[in-house]
Scaffold this active site. Structure first.
Site, PDB file in Angstrom:
ATOM      1  N   ASP A  80      -1.390   6.594   6.350  1.00 32.24           N
ATOM      2  CA  ASP A  80      -2.657   5.724   5.753  1.00 32.24           C
ATOM      3  C   ASP A  80      -2.767   4.726   6.775  1.00 32.24           C
ATOM      4  O   ASP A  80      -2.078   3.864   7.048  1.00 32.24           O
ATOM      5  CB  ASP A  80      -2.085   4.938   4.481  1.00 32.24           C
ATOM      6  CG  ASP A  80      -3.143   3.847   4.165  1.00 32.24           C
ATOM      7  OD1 ASP A  80      -4.275   3.880   4.575  1.00 32.24           O
ATOM      8  OD2 ASP A  80      -3.149   3.713   2.848  1.00 32.24           O
ATOM      9  N   TRP A 123       0.684  -1.201   0.001  1.00 30.73           N
ATOM     10  CA  TRP A 123      -0.005  -0.208   0.001  1.00 30.73           C
ATOM     11  C   TRP A 123       0.772   1.356  -0.107  1.00 30.73           C
ATOM     12  O   TRP A 123       0.530   2.134  -0.734  1.00 30.73           O
ATOM     13  CB  TRP A 123      -1.107  -0.012   1.075  1.00 30.73           C
ATOM     14  CG  TRP A 123      -1.959  -1.044   0.859  1.00 30.73           C
ATOM     15  CD1 TRP A 123      -2.311  -2.157   1.666  1.00 30.73           C
ATOM     16  CD2 TRP A 123      -3.071  -0.935  -0.051  1.00 30.73           C
ATOM     17  NE1 TRP A 123      -3.446  -2.794   1.051  1.00 30.73           N
ATOM     18  CE2 TRP A 123      -3.866  -2.190  -0.134  1.00 30.73           C
ATOM     19  CE3 TRP A 123      -3.225  -0.272  -1.302  1.00 30.73           C
ATOM     20  CZ2 TRP A 123      -5.090  -2.484  -0.875  1.00 30.73           C
ATOM     21  CZ3 TRP A 123      -4.308  -0.372  -2.284  1.00 30.73           C
ATOM     22  CH2 TRP A 123      -5.012  -1.787  -1.918  1.00 30.73           C
ATOM     23  N   LYS A 180     -12.557  -1.641   6.255  1.00 29.60           N
ATOM     24  CA  LYS A 180     -11.801  -2.189   7.134  1.00 29.60           C
ATOM     25  C   LYS A 180     -12.437  -2.220   8.242  1.00 29.60           C
ATOM     26  O   LYS A 180     -12.790  -3.364   8.730  1.00 29.60           O
ATOM     27  CB  LYS A 180     -10.203  -2.156   7.025  1.00 29.60           C
ATOM     28  CG  LYS A 180      -9.400  -2.603   5.696  1.00 29.60           C
ATOM     29  CD  LYS A 180     -10.078  -2.073   4.352  1.00 29.60           C
ATOM     30  CE  LYS A 180      -8.996  -2.523   3.149  1.00 29.60           C
ATOM     31  NZ  LYS A 180      -8.287  -1.703   2.766  1.00 29.60           N
TER      32      LYS A 180
HETATM   33  C1  LIG Z   1      -7.409  -1.214   1.536  1.00 28.10           C
HETATM   34  C2  LIG Z   1      -6.426  -0.327   1.684  1.00 28.10           C
HETATM   35  C3  LIG Z   1      -6.258   0.616   0.660  1.00 28.10           C
HETATM   36  C4  LIG Z   1      -7.070   0.960  -0.443  1.00 28.10           C
HETATM   37  O1  LIG Z   1      -8.418   1.416   0.011  1.00 28.10           O
HETATM   38  P1  LIG Z   1      -9.548   1.545  -1.496  1.00 28.10           P
HETATM   39  O2  LIG Z   1     -10.716   2.068  -0.749  1.00 28.10           O
HETATM   40  O3  LIG Z   1      -9.463   0.368  -2.169  1.00 28.10           O
HETATM   41  O4  LIG Z   1      -8.805   2.709  -2.394  1.00 28.10           O
HETATM   42  C5  LIG Z   1      -5.193   1.493   0.779  1.00 28.10           C
HETATM   43  N1  LIG Z   1      -4.469   1.428   2.074  1.00 28.10           N
HETATM   44  C6  LIG Z   1      -4.717   0.306   2.836  1.00 28.10           C
HETATM   45  C7  LIG Z   1      -3.764   0.592   4.158  1.00 28.10           C
HETATM   46  C8  LIG Z   1      -5.740  -0.475   2.552  1.00 28.10           C
HETATM   47  O5  LIG Z   1      -5.565  -1.464   3.456  1.00 28.10           O
END
Ligand SMILES: *Cc1c(COP(=O)(O)O)cnc(C)c1O
Length: 360
Positions: free
Chosen positions: A171, A100, A195
């Site tokens: 993030d 990511w 999540k």
């Molecule tokens: C799932 C995830 C993303 C991407 O999320 P989207 O909503 O599909 O854009 C980005 N960073 C992390 C750490 C993730 O777990």
């Protein structure tokens, strides 16, 4: 009867929250219509939005000099939106600790000057960089980190030492609300909802006010943090249903005693799974350095990958689903977010021990 859902995302949500959503779906609070059908400008929905924000501020202890934005486009859109809003013609540092953060780094490269300040790719993303492996620019517009790598199962429990004045952008998509975090140590926190928060389609951005107003001239207004903040996330129609559901999840977490209590449960759940892996005599393996093993996403492999399909089939018989690992890592991955119960974790550990006893 519900399954035990170990999917990495979209992921399990608290059953009591979904039951409440079901009960309110057609008729919210006696209004004769559901949240999805209501004007976002009416006082009912704006009340829902403000209550969700207040509960999130309370849960996370968000200081008053931070804005909370409820946006769309997922975390991936933030990979572009953050450099557009924060670079201001300067350079930013990126630390790459898994898939990511690597994606975030690549996307930012299209949008301006970015530097790779550290990477653990050479060690297959199984650890975090040591302090002396980071080359941080004291002039950087910001330092970007992914504090929980969902695919590689690497979690940052301590922030690196950052040069004074460089804001940390994190993030936190896959571990926000899993434990208390000191928001004041960050310039910006972002997290896709699917999540640990709610349904896909909502992304939350928590941003320190002094970082607003630096967007590049080409930034579209729906992507401009300052504009969205001025309009209370309602420049245009926000993802109303997602915000409503997220608000119910925040209340659920508060009712559990807040994030300190949630963290204790998460520690216990993660310990059960890692103990099962480490105590399997090599039948199962997790490659991540112990101090940075994620409490939310536990990737593990079977010593004999020929048994993977059988493991997954037996899991499905026991109603344990979503355990297949990400294709880039292989093996299995158990995502044990806030809404995964200790019962679900016990069921997984039971399967793991049983299966190993028969096949080892
Ligand atoms: C799932 C995830 C993303 C991407 O999320 P989207 O909503 O599909 O854009 C980005 N960073 C992390 C750490 C993730 O777990």
């Amino acid at each position: 009867m519900r399954i035990f859902n170990f999917s990495a995302g979209p992921a399990v949500l608290p059953t009591t929250v979904l039951e409440q959503v079901r009960d309110e779906l057609l008729d919210w609070h006696g209004r004769g219509m559901g949240i999805m059908e209501m004007s976002h400008r009416g006082k009912d929905f704006t009340g829902v939005l403000h209550e969700a924000e207040a509960d999130l501020r309370d849960l996370m202890g968000i200081p008053s000099n931070y804005k909370v934005l409820f946006l769309q486009g997922g975390a991936t859109q933030q990979f572009a939106q953050i450099p557009m809003n924060l670079l201001a013609g300067r350079s930013a540092d990126y630390v790459v600790t898994g898939s990511w953060s690597k994606k975030a780094y690549k996307e930012a490269q299209h949008l301006g000057g970015v530097r790779l300040a550290g990477s653990t790719e050479a060690s297959a993303f199984t650890c975090l960089p040591a302090a002396n492996e980071l080359k941080l620019d004291p002039q950087a517009a910001y330092l970007h980190l992914c504090t929980n790598e969902t695919i590689h199962g690497v979690e940052m429990f301590d922030l690196p030492e950052v040069p004074a004045g460089v804001p940390v952008v994190a993030d936190m998509s896959s571990h926000i609300l899993s434990r208390p975090m000191d928001v004041s140590r960050y310039g910006l926190i972002y997290a896709g909802a699917q999540k640990n928060i709610g349904p896909a389609g909502l992304v939350i951005v928590i941003v320190r006010e002094d970082l607003l107003g630096k967007a590049s001239a080409i930034t579209p207004s729906v992507m401009n943090f300052a504009t969205m903040a001025e309009h209370d996330s309602m420049l245009n129609t926000p993802p109303t249903f997602g915000i409503y559901l997220a608000g119910l999840v925040f209340k659920n977490l508060k009712a559990q005693g807040g994030l300190a209590a949630v963290e204790q449960t998460n520690i216990a759940k993660a310990k059960r799974v890692y103990d099962a892996i480490d105590g399997s005599g090599g039948f199962y393996r997790n490659p991540v350095d112990a101090p940075c093993r994620s409490r939310m996403n536990v990737p593990f492999t079977l010593a004999n990958p020929a048994l993977d399909a059988e493991f997954l089939a037996e899991a499905a018989e026991r109603r344990l689903e979503g355990l297949k690992g990400h294709k880039s890592v292989g093996g299995m991955r158990a995502s044990i977010y806030n809404a995964m119960s200790l019962d679900g974790v016990e069921a997984l550990v039971g399967l793991m021990q049983d299966f190993a006893a028969r096949k080892a």
